[in-house]
Design a protein around this motif. Structure first.
Motif, PDB file in Angstrom:
ATOM      1  N   GLU A   1      -6.259  -5.925  -6.570  1.00 46.15           N
ATOM      2  CA  GLU A   1      -5.097  -5.125  -6.176  1.00 46.15           C
ATOM      3  C   GLU A   1      -3.827  -5.234  -6.992  1.00 46.15           C
ATOM      4  O   GLU A   1      -3.117  -4.383  -7.451  1.00 46.15           O
TER       5      GLU A   1
ATOM      6  N   ASP B   1       2.260   1.620  -3.385  1.00 47.33           N
ATOM      7  CA  ASP B   1       1.149   2.160  -4.272  1.00 47.33           C
ATOM      8  C   ASP B   1       1.050   3.627  -4.087  1.00 47.33           C
ATOM      9  O   ASP B   1       1.003   4.455  -5.281  1.00 47.33           O
TER      10      ASP B   1
ATOM     11  N   TRP C   1       2.242  -7.430  -4.490  1.00 47.44           N
ATOM     12  CA  TRP C   1       1.005  -7.842  -4.595  1.00 47.44           C
ATOM     13  C   TRP C   1       1.078  -9.239  -4.959  1.00 47.44           C
ATOM     14  O   TRP C   1       0.209 -10.171  -4.804  1.00 47.44           O
TER      15      TRP C   1
ATOM     16  N   GLN D   1       0.852  -1.346  -0.204  1.00 48.23           N
ATOM     17  CA  GLN D   1       0.062  -0.074  -0.051  1.00 48.23           C
ATOM     18  C   GLN D   1       0.873   1.208  -0.091  1.00 48.23           C
ATOM     19  O   GLN D   1       0.554   2.279  -0.591  1.00 48.23           O
TER      20      GLN D   1
END
Length: 131
Positions: free
Chosen positions: A99, A59, A85, A56
Motif C-alpha cells: 500500500e 487515497d 502509509w 484509505q
C-alpha cells in the motif's frame, strides 16, 4: 358442551400463561445483557486502525481529485496518504508495504505531472527501497 368449553378456556389460559412467561423471560434476559454490556470494559481500539482508515480515505480523495483532472489539488492528499502509509509500516513492521509503495507511486506520478521531476525521482527511490 361444557366439557368442550372447559377445554377451550383451559387451552386459552395455558397459551396466555406460556406467552406471558416467555415475554418475562425475554425481558429478563434483555435486562441482564444490558447490565453486562454496561459493566463490561470498553474495548481498546488499536491506534493503527484510525491511521489505516485515514490513509484509505486520503487515497480515495487523491484518486477522486486526480480523476477530475485536479492533479495539483491531489498532491496534498497524496503526500498525506504516503506519510500515513509510512507511519503504518513503522507501527506494524512487515505490513502495508504494498500500500505504501502504491501511494508513493501515485505521488510520483502527480509530482511528474506537476513538473516536479526531481521530487518525483526521490519518491520513486523511496518506493524502490521498500521490501
Amino acid at each position: 358442551m361444557n366439557d368442550l368449553l372447559h377445554k377451550l378456556v383451559s387451552v386459552v389460559i395455558t397459551g396466555a400463561l406460556v406467552a406471558l412467561v416467555g415475554y418475562a423471560s425475554v425481558s429478563a434476559r434483555r435486562r441482564r445483557v444490558a447490565r453486562e454490556e454496561a459493566a463490561a470494559p470498553t474495548p481498546v481500539q488499536d491506534a493503527t486502525q484510525a491511521l489505516l482508515r485515514q490513509a484509505q480515505q486520503l487515497d480515495r480523495r487523491r484518486d477522486e481529485l486526480a480523476a477530475q483532472g485536479r492533479a495539483p489539488e491531489a498532491l496534498a492528499p497524496a503526500r498525506q496518504a504516503a506519510d500515513s502509509w509510512r507511519r503504518l509500516t513503522e507501527a506494524r513492521p512487515g505490513r502495508f508495504h504494498a500500500e505504501r509503495r502504491a501511494a508513493l507511486g501515485r505521488l510520483g506520478e502527480l509530482l511528474d505531472a506537476g513538473g516536479q521531476a526531481q521530487q518525483a525521482a526521490q519518491v520513486r527511490q523511496e518506493a524502490g527501497r521498500l521490501p
